[in-house]
Design a protein around this motif. Structure first.
Motif, PDB file in Angstrom:
ATOM      1  N   MET A   1       0.857  -1.121   0.019  1.00 39.44           N
ATOM      2  CA  MET A   1      -0.050   0.052   0.018  1.00 39.44           C
ATOM      3  C   MET A   1       0.788   1.390   0.291  1.00 39.44           C
ATOM      4  N   ALA A   2       0.737   2.138  -0.939  1.00 38.95           N
ATOM      5  CA  ALA A   2       1.331   3.521  -0.874  1.00 38.95           C
ATOM      6  C   ALA A   2       0.653   4.572  -0.506  1.00 38.95           C
ATOM      7  N   GLY A   3       1.433   5.235   0.505  1.00 44.31           N
ATOM      8  CA  GLY A   3       0.819   6.156   1.144  1.00 44.31           C
ATOM      9  C   GLY A   3       1.075   7.561   0.114  1.00 44.31           C
ATOM     10  N   GLY A   4       0.669   8.949   0.525  1.00 46.49           N
ATOM     11  CA  GLY A   4       0.886   9.956  -0.110  1.00 46.49           C
ATOM     12  C   GLY A   4       0.683  11.277   0.876  1.00 46.49           C
ATOM     13  N   SER A   5       0.852  12.403   0.421  1.00 40.43           N
ATOM     14  CA  SER A   5       0.934  13.491   1.248  1.00 40.43           C
ATOM     15  C   SER A   5      -0.613  14.208   1.075  1.00 40.43           C
ATOM     16  N   ASP A   6      -1.341  13.833   0.331  1.00 39.38           N
ATOM     17  CA  ASP A   6      -2.670  14.372   0.190  1.00 39.38           C
ATOM     18  C   ASP A   6      -3.628  13.855   1.362  1.00 39.38           C
ATOM     19  N   PRO A   7      -3.874  14.848   2.442  1.00 38.34           N
ATOM     20  CA  PRO A   7      -4.862  14.152   3.470  1.00 38.34           C
ATOM     21  C   PRO A   7      -5.900  13.463   3.198  1.00 38.34           C
ATOM     22  N   ILE A   8      -6.839  13.878   1.903  1.00 38.88           N
ATOM     23  CA  ILE A   8      -7.783  13.305   1.369  1.00 38.88           C
ATOM     24  C   ILE A   8      -7.359  11.631   0.967  1.00 38.88           C
ATOM     25  N   ASP A   9      -6.290  11.815   0.039  1.00 43.49           N
ATOM     26  CA  ASP A   9      -5.844  10.443  -0.306  1.00 43.49           C
ATOM     27  C   ASP A   9      -5.566   9.431   0.741  1.00 43.49           C
ATOM     28  N   GLY A  10      -5.007   9.797   1.764  1.00 45.32           N
ATOM     29  CA  GLY A  10      -4.677   9.176   3.062  1.00 45.32           C
ATOM     30  C   GLY A  10      -5.784   8.773   3.686  1.00 45.32           C
ATOM     31  N   ARG A  11      -6.896   9.546   3.921  1.00 41.61           N
ATOM     32  CA  ARG A  11      -8.121   9.038   4.663  1.00 41.61           C
ATOM     33  C   ARG A  11      -8.836   8.180   3.813  1.00 41.61           C
ATOM     34  N   LEU A  12      -8.971   8.290   2.545  1.00 38.07           N
ATOM     35  CA  LEU A  12      -9.868   7.431   1.555  1.00 38.07           C
ATOM     36  C   LEU A  12      -9.044   6.284   1.422  1.00 38.07           C
ATOM     37  N   LEU A  13      -7.813   6.239   1.227  1.00 33.09           N
ATOM     38  CA  LEU A  13      -7.076   5.034   1.366  1.00 33.09           C
ATOM     39  C   LEU A  13      -7.139   3.859   2.469  1.00 33.09           C
ATOM     40  N   LEU A  58      -7.587   3.201  15.136  1.00 36.72           N
ATOM     41  CA  LEU A  58      -7.098   2.372  14.141  1.00 36.72           C
ATOM     42  C   LEU A  58      -6.080   1.397  14.430  1.00 36.72           C
ATOM     43  N   MET A  59      -5.175   1.440  15.506  1.00 35.84           N
ATOM     44  CA  MET A  59      -4.560   0.499  16.082  1.00 35.84           C
ATOM     45  C   MET A  59      -5.560  -0.428  16.614  1.00 35.84           C
ATOM     46  N   ALA A  60      -6.617  -0.114  17.397  1.00 39.99           N
ATOM     47  CA  ALA A  60      -7.707  -1.033  17.798  1.00 39.99           C
ATOM     48  C   ALA A  60      -8.157  -1.843  16.727  1.00 39.99           C
ATOM     49  N   LEU A  61      -8.616  -1.368  15.527  1.00 39.33           N
ATOM     50  CA  LEU A  61      -9.350  -2.001  14.410  1.00 39.33           C
ATOM     51  C   LEU A  61      -8.326  -2.817  13.906  1.00 39.33           C
ATOM     52  N   LEU A  62      -7.033  -2.564  13.748  1.00 39.97           N
ATOM     53  CA  LEU A  62      -6.052  -3.288  13.093  1.00 39.97           C
ATOM     54  C   LEU A  62      -5.641  -4.536  14.065  1.00 39.97           C
ATOM     55  N   SER A  63      -5.764  -4.486  15.260  1.00 38.36           N
ATOM     56  CA  SER A  63      -5.538  -5.614  16.173  1.00 38.36           C
ATOM     57  C   SER A  63      -6.889  -6.561  16.081  1.00 38.36           C
ATOM     58  N   VAL A  64      -7.976  -6.085  15.975  1.00 40.39           N
ATOM     59  CA  VAL A  64      -9.239  -6.644  15.839  1.00 40.39           C
ATOM     60  C   VAL A  64      -9.216  -7.694  14.194  1.00 40.39           C
ATOM     61  N   TYR A  65      -8.486  -7.050  13.301  1.00 36.96           N
ATOM     62  CA  TYR A  65      -8.502  -7.641  11.879  1.00 36.96           C
ATOM     63  C   TYR A  65      -7.036  -8.415  11.774  1.00 36.96           C
ATOM     64  N   ALA A  66      -6.346  -8.477  12.975  1.00 41.55           N
ATOM     65  CA  ALA A  66      -5.100  -9.263  13.158  1.00 41.55           C
ATOM     66  C   ALA A  66      -3.975  -8.720  11.759  1.00 41.55           C
ATOM     67  N   VAL A  67      -4.143  -7.283  11.533  1.00 39.78           N
ATOM     68  CA  VAL A  67      -3.308  -6.828  10.622  1.00 39.78           C
ATOM     69  C   VAL A  67      -1.969  -6.424  11.217  1.00 39.78           C
ATOM     70  N   LYS A  68      -0.810  -6.972  10.543  1.00 35.94           N
ATOM     71  CA  LYS A  68       0.541  -6.691  11.261  1.00 35.94           C
ATOM     72  C   LYS A  68       1.358  -6.502  10.013  1.00 35.94           C
ATOM     73  N   GLY A  69       2.652  -6.146  10.533  1.00 37.07           N
ATOM     74  CA  GLY A  69       3.826  -6.002   9.559  1.00 37.07           C
ATOM     75  C   GLY A  69       3.861  -4.790   8.955  1.00 37.07           C
ATOM     76  N   GLN A  70       4.190  -4.850   7.387  1.00 39.42           N
ATOM     77  CA  GLN A  70       4.391  -3.752   6.661  1.00 39.42           C
ATOM     78  C   GLN A  70       2.916  -2.952   6.345  1.00 39.42           C
ATOM     79  N   LEU A  71       1.969  -3.770   6.145  1.00 37.44           N
ATOM     80  CA  LEU A  71       0.564  -3.106   6.053  1.00 37.44           C
ATOM     81  C   LEU A  71       0.143  -2.342   7.181  1.00 37.44           C
ATOM     82  N   ARG A  72       0.326  -2.909   8.380  1.00 35.44           N
ATOM     83  CA  ARG A  72      -0.005  -2.063   9.593  1.00 35.44           C
ATOM     84  C   ARG A  72       0.543  -0.958   9.768  1.00 35.44           C
ATOM     85  N   ASP A  73       2.105  -0.899   9.349  1.00 34.10           N
ATOM     86  CA  ASP A  73       2.904   0.254   9.537  1.00 34.10           C
ATOM     87  C   ASP A  73       2.447   1.536   8.470  1.00 34.10           C
ATOM     88  N   SER A  74       2.085   0.912   7.094  1.00 39.81           N
ATOM     89  CA  SER A  74       1.678   1.760   5.835  1.00 39.81           C
ATOM     90  C   SER A  74       0.350   2.245   6.460  1.00 39.81           C
TER      91      SER A  74
END
Length: 315
Positions: A1-13, A58-74
């Protein structure tokens, strides 16, 4: 997953990814909410991008969904960036409705926009004077009117002035074209403005004539946004007296596509639409000239005040 500096891009992504990973877990929005002691509506608002999500949530959601590693950091990084960066309309948020702010978010991310307007010229095609006349019907505060006009004109720059602007397809009902907003002269200027936009490679303007009869677009204004951060997903926007409503519901999106396909079939083609608009411009210019002549004749017939004998107009 690629992030960007656009705040809207980030939120919708982030919203899109959260929806995807929840689907991968097999959890419904209600089931995910139950695990966090949240309401299902909170999950829905986050996944729709209607609200920013805090780092803690967000951290709580990622924990429930068992998202780890690079995707979590991104996801955390993209969310942090979007929360730190202000949008261009942030300083006007006091007078912008939540629905309008959401519309601005989707416009900033759309790669494709299809819009039908039965009564008015679309905001992205409006002149300053037309926008002021329309917005002035909804608020009597001059300062608020001018702020909303500035926002509407800035929207046009942000959407149409990009290096790679989105594809814009507009269907205008004949009622929107012929309705005199402000004055015939103002309306003629407005329609010439529409014609100028229609000459751009990324803009298509089609007129749905009265002769088309009854059609599904008559239920009200409709827009369909294709978003770059949503991996080809679409969002439907509908306006009513109660305000704007957005949905990603697949049956609604499919129905919107059907409506636009029907409008495409019954509207004049781009060339005939341009001819139609030019004809109405001519009619508006003639109407303006007739009104000017009537005012001129009325001024001639208006009796002039005369002073009594011996009085002087000078003090």
């Amino acid at each position: 997953m690629a992030g960007g500096s656009d705040p809207i891009d980030g939120r919708l992504l982030v919203a899109s990814e959260l929806r995807r990973v929840r689907d991968d877990t097999g959890l419904t929005q209600s089931e995910a909410a139950d695990q966090l002691s949240w309401s299902a509506s909170k999950i829905a608002r986050i996944e729709a991008g209607h609200v920013a999500v805090s780092r803690t949530d967000l951290m709580a959601l990622l924990s429930v969904y068992a998202v780890k590693g690079q995707l979590r950091d991104s996801l955390l990084a993209a969310n942090d960036t979007s929360r730190r960066t202000r949008t261009w309309w942030s300083r006007h948020s006091r007078v912008l409705s939540p629905a309008l702010q959401q519309l601005l978010r989707f416009e900033s991310q759309c790669e494709l926009l299809r819009q039908y307007e039965p009564l008015l010229i679309p905001g992205l095609l409006q002149t300053r004077d037309y926008a002021r006349a329309v917005i002035g019907q909804h608020t009597s505060d001059p300062g608020t009117v001018e702020t909303l006009v500035k926002v509407r004109l800035r929207r046009q720059i942000e959407v149409c002035g990009r290096p790679a602007p989105p594809l814009l397809w507009f269907a205008l009902d004949e009622a929107a074209v012929r309705r005199v907003v402000g004055s015939p002269e103002l309306m003629a200027d407005q329609l010439e403005h529409v014609l100028a936009h229609a000459e751009k490679a990324h803009v298509t303007v089609r007129v749905v004539p009265f002769d088309a009869g009854v059609h599904p677009g008559l239920r009200g204004p409709l827009a369909l946004y294709g978003l770059r951060a949503e991996h080809g997903r679409f969002v439907v926007y509908q306006e009513s007296w109660a305000g704007g409503m957005f949905t990603r519901d697949e049956p609604t999106v499919d129905h919107a596509r059907t409506v636009f396909n029907r409008l495409h079939a019954i509207a004049l083609d781009a060339e005939d639409s341009a001819v139609f608009l030019r004809d109405v411009v001519g009619e508006m210019r003639e109407k303006a000239a007739r009104r000017a002549e009537v005012r001129k004749e009325a001024a001639k017939e208006r009796p002039t005040a005369t002073l009594p004998a011996g009085w002087s107009a000078r003090p």
